[in-house]
Scaffold this active site. Structure first.
Site, PDB file in Angstrom:
ATOM      1  N   PHE A 126      35.615  15.974  67.274  1.00 47.39           N
ATOM      2  CA  PHE A 126      34.524  15.150  66.776  1.00 47.39           C
ATOM      3  C   PHE A 126      34.818  13.672  67.030  1.00 47.39           C
ATOM      4  O   PHE A 126      35.870  13.178  66.638  1.00 47.39           O
ATOM      5  CB  PHE A 126      34.291  15.399  65.282  1.00 47.39           C
ATOM      6  CG  PHE A 126      33.000  14.819  64.795  1.00 47.39           C
ATOM      7  CD1 PHE A 126      31.800  15.473  65.047  1.00 47.39           C
ATOM      8  CD2 PHE A 126      32.983  13.623  64.099  1.00 47.39           C
ATOM      9  CE1 PHE A 126      30.591  14.939  64.610  1.00 47.39           C
ATOM     10  CE2 PHE A 126      31.779  13.078  63.658  1.00 47.39           C
ATOM     11  CZ  PHE A 126      30.587  13.742  63.918  1.00 47.39           C
ATOM     12  N   VAL A 127      33.879  12.990  67.690  1.00 42.02           N
ATOM     13  CA  VAL A 127      34.085  11.581  68.043  1.00 42.02           C
ATOM     14  C   VAL A 127      33.006  10.688  67.425  1.00 42.02           C
ATOM     15  O   VAL A 127      31.898  11.140  67.160  1.00 42.02           O
ATOM     16  CB  VAL A 127      34.117  11.379  69.579  1.00 42.02           C
ATOM     17  CG1 VAL A 127      35.340  12.048  70.176  1.00 42.02           C
ATOM     18  CG2 VAL A 127      32.847  11.912  70.237  1.00 42.02           C
ATOM     19  N   ASP A 142      27.751   8.854  65.325  1.00 37.95           N
ATOM     20  CA  ASP A 142      27.998   8.611  63.898  1.00 37.95           C
ATOM     21  C   ASP A 142      28.762   9.737  63.220  1.00 37.95           C
ATOM     22  O   ASP A 142      28.783  10.878  63.696  1.00 37.95           O
ATOM     23  CB  ASP A 142      26.666   8.453  63.163  1.00 37.95           C
ATOM     24  CG  ASP A 142      25.946   9.790  62.996  1.00 37.95           C
ATOM     25  OD1 ASP A 142      25.693  10.444  64.029  1.00 37.95           O
ATOM     26  OD2 ASP A 142      25.665  10.192  61.849  1.00 37.95           O
ATOM     27  N   LYS A 150      19.384   8.875  67.279  1.00 34.44           N
ATOM     28  CA  LYS A 150      19.666   7.459  67.409  1.00 34.44           C
ATOM     29  C   LYS A 150      20.891   7.226  68.279  1.00 34.44           C
ATOM     30  O   LYS A 150      21.169   6.130  68.716  1.00 34.44           O
ATOM     31  CB  LYS A 150      19.947   6.859  66.016  1.00 34.44           C
ATOM     32  CG  LYS A 150      18.875   7.143  65.004  1.00 34.44           C
ATOM     33  CD  LYS A 150      19.423   6.801  63.585  1.00 34.44           C
ATOM     34  CE  LYS A 150      18.596   7.500  62.562  1.00 34.44           C
ATOM     35  NZ  LYS A 150      19.277   7.532  61.253  1.00 34.44           N
ATOM     36  N   GLY A 151      21.622   8.302  68.548  1.00 35.23           N
ATOM     37  CA  GLY A 151      22.937   8.186  69.184  1.00 35.23           C
ATOM     38  C   GLY A 151      22.960   7.533  70.546  1.00 35.23           C
ATOM     39  O   GLY A 151      23.957   6.938  70.934  1.00 35.23           O
ATOM     40  N   GLU A 164      26.835  18.857  73.522  1.00 36.31           N
ATOM     41  CA  GLU A 164      27.835  19.718  72.900  1.00 36.31           C
ATOM     42  C   GLU A 164      27.419  21.189  73.076  1.00 36.31           C
ATOM     43  O   GLU A 164      27.651  21.765  74.121  1.00 36.31           O
ATOM     44  CB  GLU A 164      28.017  19.325  71.431  1.00 36.31           C
ATOM     45  CG  GLU A 164      29.269  19.903  70.811  1.00 36.31           C
ATOM     46  CD  GLU A 164      29.400  19.580  69.330  1.00 36.31           C
ATOM     47  OE1 GLU A 164      28.394  19.382  68.650  1.00 36.31           O
ATOM     48  OE2 GLU A 164      30.540  19.564  68.847  1.00 36.31           O
ATOM     49  N   GLU A 194      21.272  10.832  76.781  1.00 37.66           N
ATOM     50  CA  GLU A 194      21.917  11.383  75.579  1.00 37.66           C
ATOM     51  C   GLU A 194      23.296  10.767  75.372  1.00 37.66           C
ATOM     52  O   GLU A 194      23.942  10.341  76.330  1.00 37.66           O
ATOM     53  CB  GLU A 194      22.081  12.898  75.745  1.00 37.66           C
ATOM     54  CG  GLU A 194      21.334  13.791  74.795  1.00 37.66           C
ATOM     55  CD  GLU A 194      21.480  13.576  73.303  1.00 37.66           C
ATOM     56  OE1 GLU A 194      21.845  12.475  72.838  1.00 37.66           O
ATOM     57  OE2 GLU A 194      21.207  14.534  72.576  1.00 37.66           O
ATOM     58  N   ARG A 202      28.299   3.858  64.128  1.00 39.92           N
ATOM     59  CA  ARG A 202      27.520   3.757  65.372  1.00 39.92           C
ATOM     60  C   ARG A 202      27.730   2.427  66.081  1.00 39.92           C
ATOM     61  O   ARG A 202      27.589   2.309  67.285  1.00 39.92           O
ATOM     62  CB  ARG A 202      26.019   3.899  65.077  1.00 39.92           C
ATOM     63  CG  ARG A 202      25.588   5.259  64.585  1.00 39.92           C
ATOM     64  CD  ARG A 202      24.060   5.337  64.625  1.00 39.92           C
ATOM     65  NE  ARG A 202      23.512   6.439  63.855  1.00 39.92           N
ATOM     66  CZ  ARG A 202      23.360   7.688  64.300  1.00 39.92           C
ATOM     67  NH1 ARG A 202      23.750   7.990  65.521  1.00 39.92           N
ATOM     68  NH2 ARG A 202      22.833   8.628  63.546  1.00 39.92           N
ATOM     69  N   LYS A 205      31.053  17.883  76.055  1.00 40.66           N
ATOM     70  CA  LYS A 205      32.085  18.792  75.538  1.00 40.66           C
ATOM     71  C   LYS A 205      31.771  20.178  76.074  1.00 40.66           C
ATOM     72  O   LYS A 205      31.151  20.986  75.382  1.00 40.66           O
ATOM     73  CB  LYS A 205      32.034  18.842  74.002  1.00 40.66           C
ATOM     74  CG  LYS A 205      32.521  17.628  73.263  1.00 40.66           C
ATOM     75  CD  LYS A 205      32.488  17.953  71.757  1.00 40.66           C
ATOM     76  CE  LYS A 205      32.558  16.745  70.891  1.00 40.66           C
ATOM     77  NZ  LYS A 205      32.238  17.040  69.480  1.00 40.66           N
TER      78      LYS A 205
HETATM   79  P1  IMP Z   1      24.217  19.890  70.563  1.00 37.49           P
HETATM   80  O1  IMP Z   1      22.812  20.326  70.261  1.00 37.49           O
HETATM   81  O2  IMP Z   1      25.230  20.751  69.915  1.00 37.49           O
HETATM   82  O3  IMP Z   1      24.496  19.706  72.034  1.00 37.49           O
HETATM   83  O4  IMP Z   1      24.430  18.533  69.797  1.00 37.49           O
HETATM   84  C1  IMP Z   1      24.094  17.347  70.332  1.00 37.49           C
HETATM   85  C2  IMP Z   1      23.971  16.287  69.261  1.00 37.49           C
HETATM   86  O5  IMP Z   1      24.899  16.491  68.209  1.00 37.49           O
HETATM   87  C3  IMP Z   1      24.302  14.949  69.852  1.00 37.49           C
HETATM   88  O6  IMP Z   1      23.142  14.323  70.342  1.00 37.49           O
HETATM   89  C4  IMP Z   1      24.923  14.209  68.685  1.00 37.49           C
HETATM   90  O7  IMP Z   1      23.916  13.576  67.951  1.00 37.49           O
HETATM   91  C5  IMP Z   1      25.536  15.282  67.851  1.00 37.49           C
HETATM   92  N1  IMP Z   1      26.992  15.413  68.126  1.00 37.49           N
HETATM   93  C6  IMP Z   1      27.621  16.362  68.838  1.00 37.49           C
HETATM   94  N2  IMP Z   1      28.949  16.155  68.911  1.00 37.49           N
HETATM   95  C7  IMP Z   1      29.184  15.020  68.216  1.00 37.49           C
HETATM   96  C8  IMP Z   1      30.383  14.264  67.937  1.00 37.49           C
HETATM   97  O8  IMP Z   1      31.517  14.579  68.343  1.00 37.49           O
HETATM   98  N3  IMP Z   1      30.201  13.133  67.185  1.00 37.49           N
HETATM   99  C9  IMP Z   1      28.995  12.734  66.722  1.00 37.49           C
HETATM  100  N4  IMP Z   1      27.853  13.396  66.977  1.00 37.49           N
HETATM  101  C10 IMP Z   1      27.942  14.543  67.710  1.00 37.49           C
HETATM  102 MG    MG Z   2      22.162  12.716  69.516  1.00 42.55          MG
END
Ligand code: IMP
Ligand code: MG
Length: 179
Positions: free
Chosen positions: A151-152, A158, A42-43, A102, A98, A164, A130
């Site tokens: 973490f943001v 969220d 949902k982000g 991360e 997106e 959100r 990141k």
């Molecule tokens: P990844 O698979 O580790 O790249 O994670 C990506 C997903 O994790 C993003 O689409 C977010 O939903 C969530 N996420 C990663 N970092 C944060 C953060 O700092 N705050 C909130 N959600 C995060």
């Molecule tokens: Mg996401």
């Protein structure tokens, strides 16, 4: 809600400036393409709605929902498809939208899945990146802002499904995580 914040990382107007710049660049790059914007729920919802207003192009939108997080602040590395696209994407120019990149685990598996459906092209736009956290071999073509490993929340992002709706992005006070 504002009392829960430690620091604001991106203000509302900084976010709008980023959307404007990305919008101009994407508009240039997608002339005479068949663009389908795919928002990752949902982000990405707030970012997507601001970004596509800046795209001076004929385009369609669709959504996918995947889960890689289980309520905490660390990615588990497991990705589950909760909602797939509702349209065929064959021969389309896909732009995945997106909120944040991360570890890259989430996007890596989404990209693999969508590429197997014979798309014409596939790129990623992420509001936040990141880079220090990356585990999967994946990069976004369009990045709004690189941020440190913290973490943001806000503007779609969220913590335990909250925050959100904030129009800006920030970090939470440490005591919020201990509640
Ligand atoms: P990844 O698979 O580790 O790249 O994670 C990506 C997903 O994790 C993003 O689409 C977010 O939903 C969530 N996420 C990663 N970092 C944060 C953060 O700092 N705050 C909130 N959600 C995060
Ligand atoms: Mg996401």
């Amino acid at each position: 809600m504002e009392n829960d914040l430690k620091e604001i990382l991106l203000t509302e107007s900084e976010i709008q400036d980023i959307c404007q710049q990305l919008g101009e660049q994407i508009t240039k790059d997608y002339q005479s393409k068949d663009l389908l914007c795919v928002g990752i729920l949902k982000g990405s919802v707030l970012f997507m709605s601001d970004l596509i207003k800046r795209l001076d192009l004929p385009l369609a939108i669709d959504f996918m929902d995947v889960s890689s997080y289980h309520g905490g602040t660390e990615s588990t590395g497991e990705v589950q498809i909760l909602k797939d696209l509702s349209t065929s994407i064959e021969n389309k120019d896909i732009l995945i939208i997106e909120d944040i990149l991360e570890t890259g685990t989430t996007l890596k598996s989404i990209v693999g899945l969508l590429e197997s459906r014979r798309v014409n092209s596939l790129e990623i736009v992420t509001l936040l990146d990141k880079p220090n956290r990356r585990k999967a071999d994946i990069e976004a073509k369009y990045v709004g802002r690189k941020i440190p490993d913290e973490f943001v929340i806000g503007y779609g992002l969220d913590y335990q499904e909250k925050y959100r709706n904030l129009p800006y992005i920030g970090t939470l006070k440490p005591e919020i995580y201990n509640k």
